[in-house]
Design an enzyme around this catalytic site. Sequence first.
Site, PDB file in Angstrom:
ATOM      1  N   TYR A  99     -14.964  10.081  -1.400  1.00 52.27           N
ATOM      2  CA  TYR A  99     -14.018   9.762  -2.481  1.00 52.27           C
ATOM      3  C   TYR A  99     -14.219  10.630  -3.722  1.00 52.27           C
ATOM      4  O   TYR A  99     -13.333  10.717  -4.567  1.00 52.27           O
ATOM      5  CB  TYR A  99     -14.102   8.279  -2.861  1.00 52.27           C
ATOM      6  CG  TYR A  99     -13.429   7.403  -1.833  1.00 52.27           C
ATOM      7  CD1 TYR A  99     -12.079   7.069  -1.954  1.00 52.27           C
ATOM      8  CD2 TYR A  99     -14.118   6.944  -0.721  1.00 52.27           C
ATOM      9  CE1 TYR A  99     -11.452   6.301  -0.989  1.00 52.27           C
ATOM     10  CE2 TYR A  99     -13.496   6.169   0.246  1.00 52.27           C
ATOM     11  CZ  TYR A  99     -12.162   5.847   0.110  1.00 52.27           C
ATOM     12  OH  TYR A  99     -11.535   5.092   1.060  1.00 52.27           O
ATOM     13  N   ARG A 130       0.847  -1.210   0.000  1.00 56.20           N
ATOM     14  CA  ARG A 130       0.000   0.000   0.000  1.00 56.20           C
ATOM     15  C   ARG A 130       0.882   1.260   0.000  1.00 56.20           C
ATOM     16  O   ARG A 130       0.548   2.251  -0.651  1.00 56.20           O
ATOM     17  CB  ARG A 130      -0.932  -0.024   1.217  1.00 56.20           C
ATOM     18  CG  ARG A 130      -1.760   1.244   1.334  1.00 56.20           C
ATOM     19  CD  ARG A 130      -2.843   1.141   2.396  1.00 56.20           C
ATOM     20  NE  ARG A 130      -3.495   2.413   2.615  1.00 56.20           N
ATOM     21  CZ  ARG A 130      -4.389   2.630   3.567  1.00 56.20           C
ATOM     22  NH1 ARG A 130      -4.739   1.650   4.380  1.00 56.20           N
ATOM     23  NH2 ARG A 130      -4.942   3.822   3.720  1.00 56.20           N
TER      24      ARG A 130
HETATM   25  C1  G6P Z   1     -12.566   3.767   4.085  1.00 55.18           C
HETATM   26  C2  G6P Z   1     -12.876   2.955   2.886  1.00 55.18           C
HETATM   27  C3  G6P Z   1     -12.250   1.625   2.981  1.00 55.18           C
HETATM   28  C4  G6P Z   1     -10.786   1.722   3.265  1.00 55.18           C
HETATM   29  C5  G6P Z   1     -10.548   2.571   4.475  1.00 55.18           C
HETATM   30  C6  G6P Z   1      -9.092   2.877   4.643  1.00 55.18           C
HETATM   31  O1  G6P Z   1     -13.227   3.242   5.131  1.00 55.18           O
HETATM   32  O2  G6P Z   1     -14.230   2.829   2.659  1.00 55.18           O
HETATM   33  O3  G6P Z   1     -12.499   0.924   1.817  1.00 55.18           O
HETATM   34  O4  G6P Z   1     -10.260   0.453   3.494  1.00 55.18           O
HETATM   35  O5  G6P Z   1     -11.203   3.784   4.368  1.00 55.18           O
HETATM   36  O6  G6P Z   1      -8.877   3.319   5.930  1.00 55.18           O
HETATM   37  P1  G6P Z   1      -7.402   3.392   6.508  1.00 55.18           P
HETATM   38  O7  G6P Z   1      -7.560   3.730   7.940  1.00 55.18           O
HETATM   39  O8  G6P Z   1      -6.771   2.052   6.254  1.00 55.18           O
HETATM   40  O9  G6P Z   1      -6.719   4.468   5.708  1.00 55.18           O
END
Ligand code: G6P
Length: 444
Positions: free
Chosen positions: A256, A95
């Site tokens: 988004y 990531r």
């Molecule tokens: C949101 C999205 C998810 C994603 C997450 C990432 O909830 O809907 O699809 O996985 O954000 O969160 P993070 O804390 O890993 O950046």
Amino acid sequence: MTGLKIAVIGGGSSYTPELVEGFLKRYEELPVSELWLVDIPEGEEKLRIVGALAERMVEKAGVPIRIHLTLDRRKALKNADFVITQVRVGRIEARIKDEKIPLKYGVIGQETNGPGGLFKGLRTIPVILDIAREMEELCPEAWLINFSNPVGMVTEAVLRYSNIRKTVGLCNVPIGMKMGVARLLGVEADRIHIDFAGLNHMVFGLDVYLDGQRITEQVLDLITSGDRSGVTMKNIVDLGWEPDFIKGLGLLPCPYHRYYFQTKKMLDEQREAVKKEGTRAEVVKRLEEQLFELYKDPHLNVKPPQLEKRGGAYYSDAACSLIRSIYNDKRDIQPVNVRNCGAIASIPPDSAVEINCVITKEGPKPIAIGDLPVAVRGLVQQIKSFERVAAEAAVTGDYHKALVAMTINPLVPSDAIAKQLLDEMLEAHREHLPQFFKHRSFVR
Ligand code: G6P
């Protein structure tokens, strides 16, 4: 009543305590007897830590759920009723690359949108399709509930390239939007209803209701009246919205959409943030280290509130409510990712969409909306084309398909940049993309 067997692939995830909490809260309606947490050998330590916390949570709740920890996926899948997939192929290190490399080319680095989303899809789809094949053999009647990102692209791939029909893709964005609206209005979330339609991470609220009364315009005024929208996610910076744009659009955007409607501002902001604290992935890596330290505490027997700093808050509510409603044939309305079946006219009927559905024992039945407003139809179709071409590239390992997917993504400015990005990212993720290297179709 016989108990249910649930298999969680990627069980060592820091999100698992949320899921456990969700099952415990609903035990009366959803009698889970076995919860199998599965991970890969590299994730074994996390699996043990999360598994021990899950056991303490179950013990505190005093319900007869047995937690099984295993590295043997087949054992977990055997006769499962529901299979939950929450995998991160290449783990957080991948990531970091997804979020960092595009920035060098002046492109937004994001794990589910743009080049990052493409690469996460290319890595994840073959693994999910493997799981789908094993399910056909080991638990053909089970439901596959996928949270692994990019959920839209993964759902598209499962629908197109596997024989599994009982599948649903799940995201917390719609529930996050509903909670955000409730917060803005200062009311309980269950009084709010939103008509959701679109794609994953590209979903719109077509209308918003409070106690059945349509209040869309009031909500759009509220999200644009201060300098912050209130409908936020922990992982996406809130730069406010241009009030006249939202008024003209007449739709509730999801967080988004900022990447598409505020591209330059989001990119600049991201570059600044990276200088200060690193990419979101690096922030999450530190958060996860802290979370796992907390999880190790032998006295901890509840989900710690720190987990709410993650973007995935309310996942468990979405997942467990969905499973409960399928199991009990509840016929309530939930926004999930399923085959369109004509619910959105401008999206092919066999493609995945994120839309309100009636949740039945036979699965989610999408509620037809006619079509999306013309102002957003093109963007949604463009993202759908991107997801389809990307899914095909993931399955075939075809370099040219991957390049087309990269180039048609609205966040990528040109074919030349797309090619440079693709080449660098393919190399960076080589270990997790064997499909692109075995036929040597990719020549630098
Ligand atoms: C949101 C999205 C998810 C994603 C997450 C990432 O909830 O809907 O699809 O996985 O954000 O969160 P993070 O804390 O890993 O950046």
